[in-house]
Write an enzyme that holds these catalytic residues in place. Structure first.
Site, PDB file in Angstrom:
ATOM      1  N   ARG A  19       2.529  23.326  27.015  1.00  0.00           N
ATOM      2  CA  ARG A  19       3.374  24.466  26.720  1.00  0.00           C
ATOM      3  C   ARG A  19       4.814  24.259  26.245  1.00  0.00           C
ATOM      4  O   ARG A  19       5.480  24.794  25.269  1.00  0.00           O
ATOM      5  CB  ARG A  19       3.368  25.143  27.846  1.00  0.00           C
ATOM      6  CG  ARG A  19       2.339  26.076  28.288  1.00  0.00           C
ATOM      7  CD  ARG A  19       2.368  26.676  29.769  1.00  0.00           C
ATOM      8  NE  ARG A  19       3.291  27.423  29.903  1.00  0.00           N
ATOM      9  CZ  ARG A  19       3.670  27.578  31.377  1.00  0.00           C
ATOM     10  NH1 ARG A  19       3.250  27.070  32.369  1.00  0.00           N
ATOM     11  NH2 ARG A  19       4.706  28.600  31.544  1.00  0.00           N
ATOM     12  N   HIS A  28       8.013  30.900  46.484  1.00  0.00           N
ATOM     13  CA  HIS A  28       8.493  30.273  44.961  1.00  0.00           C
ATOM     14  C   HIS A  28       9.333  30.962  44.500  1.00  0.00           C
ATOM     15  O   HIS A  28       9.618  32.115  44.487  1.00  0.00           O
ATOM     16  CB  HIS A  28       7.145  30.246  44.367  1.00  0.00           C
ATOM     17  CG  HIS A  28       7.541  29.607  43.076  1.00  0.00           C
ATOM     18  ND1 HIS A  28       7.084  28.314  42.663  1.00  0.00           N
ATOM     19  CD2 HIS A  28       7.732  30.308  41.917  1.00  0.00           C
ATOM     20  CE1 HIS A  28       7.279  28.199  41.440  1.00  0.00           C
ATOM     21  NE2 HIS A  28       7.789  29.251  40.999  1.00  0.00           N
ATOM     22  N   SER A  70       0.225  28.947  36.082  1.00  0.00           N
ATOM     23  CA  SER A  70       0.771  27.820  36.445  1.00  0.00           C
ATOM     24  C   SER A  70       1.190  27.805  37.962  1.00  0.00           C
ATOM     25  O   SER A  70       0.941  27.113  38.738  1.00  0.00           O
ATOM     26  CB  SER A  70       1.761  27.393  35.411  1.00  0.00           C
ATOM     27  OG  SER A  70       2.670  26.523  35.985  1.00  0.00           O
ATOM     28  N   LYS A  87      -1.203  26.697  41.692  1.00  0.00           N
ATOM     29  CA  LYS A  87      -0.605  25.546  42.753  1.00  0.00           C
ATOM     30  C   LYS A  87      -0.504  26.237  44.137  1.00  0.00           C
ATOM     31  O   LYS A  87      -0.813  25.514  45.001  1.00  0.00           O
ATOM     32  CB  LYS A  87       0.685  25.160  41.956  1.00  0.00           C
ATOM     33  CG  LYS A  87       0.645  24.111  41.073  1.00  0.00           C
ATOM     34  CD  LYS A  87       1.834  23.499  40.424  1.00  0.00           C
ATOM     35  CE  LYS A  87       2.435  24.652  39.478  1.00  0.00           C
ATOM     36  NZ  LYS A  87       3.684  24.192  38.855  1.00  0.00           N
ATOM     37  N   ASP A 118      -2.628  21.976  35.319  1.00  0.00           N
ATOM     38  CA  ASP A 118      -1.420  22.527  35.026  1.00  0.00           C
ATOM     39  C   ASP A 118      -0.497  21.367  34.579  1.00  0.00           C
ATOM     40  O   ASP A 118       0.320  21.736  33.718  1.00  0.00           O
ATOM     41  CB  ASP A 118      -0.857  23.086  36.613  1.00  0.00           C
ATOM     42  CG  ASP A 118       0.602  23.635  36.203  1.00  0.00           C
ATOM     43  OD1 ASP A 118       0.803  24.663  35.329  1.00  0.00           O
ATOM     44  OD2 ASP A 118       1.635  23.009  36.803  1.00  0.00           O
TER      45      ASP A 118
HETATM   46  N1  IUR Z   1       7.175  26.518  37.405  1.00  0.00           N
HETATM   47  C1  IUR Z   1       5.792  26.693  37.221  1.00  0.00           C
HETATM   48  O1  IUR Z   1       5.358  25.949  38.309  1.00  0.00           O
HETATM   49  N2  IUR Z   1       5.452  26.965  36.160  1.00  0.00           N
HETATM   50  C2  IUR Z   1       5.707  27.158  35.300  1.00  0.00           C
HETATM   51  O2  IUR Z   1       5.203  27.859  34.356  1.00  0.00           O
HETATM   52  C3  IUR Z   1       7.364  27.897  35.318  1.00  0.00           C
HETATM   53  C4  IUR Z   1       8.030  27.337  36.372  1.00  0.00           C
HETATM   54  I1  IUR Z   1       8.081  28.666  33.679  1.00  0.00           I
END
Ligand code: IUR
Length: 430
Positions: A170, A84, A185, A189, A163
């Protein structure tokens, strides 16, 4: 169970949540009827008072459990990996890394995202390839990863529904930039993907979410601890994000640069990131004894053509016609006979003689975002903008031109800039 009202007060007054409190909070987020005003107030309380590591871990776990958790065949148990990135300009690492890892024997069900703020999204880039389908069901993902070794897909509907709600709220309550909320977040995932190992590319610099190394490191540490707490071997690379990664920014142009990289002709900075992140993952899953051996394997997979072959197979498995995939992967491809070329191109020229001292990635990203297309850089002229509408106005042109800093060539500058990866945080136990 405490009510949301009690929980908001608790956090507002600086209290610490128990696991039960967090469970109640996520329940309130995912059940109907939902009180968005309460969730918004809670997000602001968390933004202001923060969370300790154990609270963040509980939040991440409960978010992960709010939806489906994927499962893989037992024989893949140690090999399922993903990466990521917190977002860069020209960040096409995933397009090269996923097939390179597959070529090295990993299983890579890469779940990627769309563009966020000024940064581009991997899914948007791949969709510039005619026929490429990013939306795949759980069964299709399993089949593709089983036969090819990797896929790059969008999030399924059933993964981490909490999320989706929290992220949208948010966004409208100015609480995106909270370290525990970002951690929850992202890691929830990844947790729902049931990974064996995860590497995070946490960027810092002018064109990154965090401008300095310290802020990025705080986020990286919390994500590494939270990921490891969930049982995923998690590492983070802290990498510089001031200019652009590689020479192309924009969807189809980045696909072209990725394909060129998979043909062994990629820029050094992109290869540095691919080798660093891939090397860490290969080490964490135990396929190599250390990171440098891992980086070497990744480099061989890219430069020897094995990763390109995986990319071709992945494109076909995700809906691209055989002839199209073959053409894109051929040695001397006329890329724009397959990919769409923008209506207009314009080059900007360097104002003076000298060497390129700096290109401001943020300025480029901002203008390109407005033009919804891309740029590719050369020597002098230094940038070529591909665009449709809105027109490239004098204002946008001067903002772009301000991104370039040319310096007198006094013979001291090296051809290659500083290394991008400043530091790697590894899990305590491998
Ligand atoms: N990407 C995500 O998946 N969640 C987040 O809170 C952010 C970037 I900033």
């Amino acid at each position: 169970m405490s009510s949301m009202q009690d929980l908001i007060r608790k956090k507002r007054d600086g209290g610490q949540f128990s696991h039960e409190d967090i469970k109640a909070l996520i329940q309130a987020v995912t059940s109907e009827p939902r009180q968005d005003c309460q969730i918004g107030a809670m997000l602001m309380a968390i933004w202001m008072k923060g969370m300790v590591v154990t609270e963040t871990q509980s939040l991440t776990k409960e978010m992960m459990l709010s939806g489906e958790v994927l499962s893989w065949p037992e024989e893949w148990r140690k090999l399922v990996v993903d990466k990521h990135s917190t977002g860069g300009v020209g960040d096409k690492v995933s397009l090269v890394l996923a097939p390179a890892l597959a070529a090295c024997g990993c299983k890579v069900p890469m779940i990627s995202g769309r563009g966020l703020a000024h940064t581009g999204g991997t899914l948007d880039k791949l969709e510039s390839i005619p026929g490429y389908k990013v939306q795949q069901s759980r069964e299709q993902i399993l089949n593709i990863v089983g036969s090819v070794g990797c896929c790059i897909v969008g999030q399924t509907e059933t993964l981490v529904p909490a999320d989706r709600v929290l992220y949208a709220l948010r966004d409208v309550t100015s609480t995106v930039d909270s370290v525990p909320l970002i951690t929850g977040s992202i890691i929830s995932k990844k947790g729902a993907e049931s990974l064996s190992a995860l590497v995070l590319d946490v960027k810092f610099g002018r064109a990154a979410l965090y401008k300095d190394l310290d802020g990025a490191k705080e986020l990286a540490k919390l994500m590494v601890d939270t990921g490891n707490g969930l049982g995923i071997k998690t590492a983070a690379a802290l990498s510089r994000m001031d200019g652009t990664i590689g020479r192309c920014v924009g969807n189809s142009l980045e696909v072209i640069e990725s394909l060129e990289t998979l043909k062994g002709k990629g820029p050094d900075d992109l290869m540095e990131l691919v080798m660093s992140l891939g090397g860490v993952l290969l080490m964490m899953v135990g396929l190599v004894p250390d990171q440098s051996e891992g980086s070497k394997r990744i480099s061989e997979a890219v430069n020897g053509g094995a990763a390109l072959k995986k990319f071709q197979e992945m494109m076909e498995a995700q809906g691209v016609a055989k002839e199209t995939a073959r053409a894109l992967c051929s040695a001397h491809c006329d890329y724009f006979s397959v990919l769409r070329k923008s209506e207009f191109q314009q080059e900007l020229t360097a104002p003076t003689d000298g060497v390129v001292a700096d290109i401001d990635g943020m300025a480029l990203a901002e203008v390109l975002h407005k033009l919804l297309r891309g740029a590719s850089f050369a020597g002098s002229p230094w940038v070529r903008i591909h665009y449709e509408t809105p027109p490239l106005t004098p204002d946008l042109t001067s903002r772009l031109q301000s991104a370039l800093k040319v310096q007198k060539d006094d013979g001291t500058q090296t051809q290659h800039g500083p290394k991008l990866v400043a530091e790697v945080l590894l899990p305590d136990q491998l």
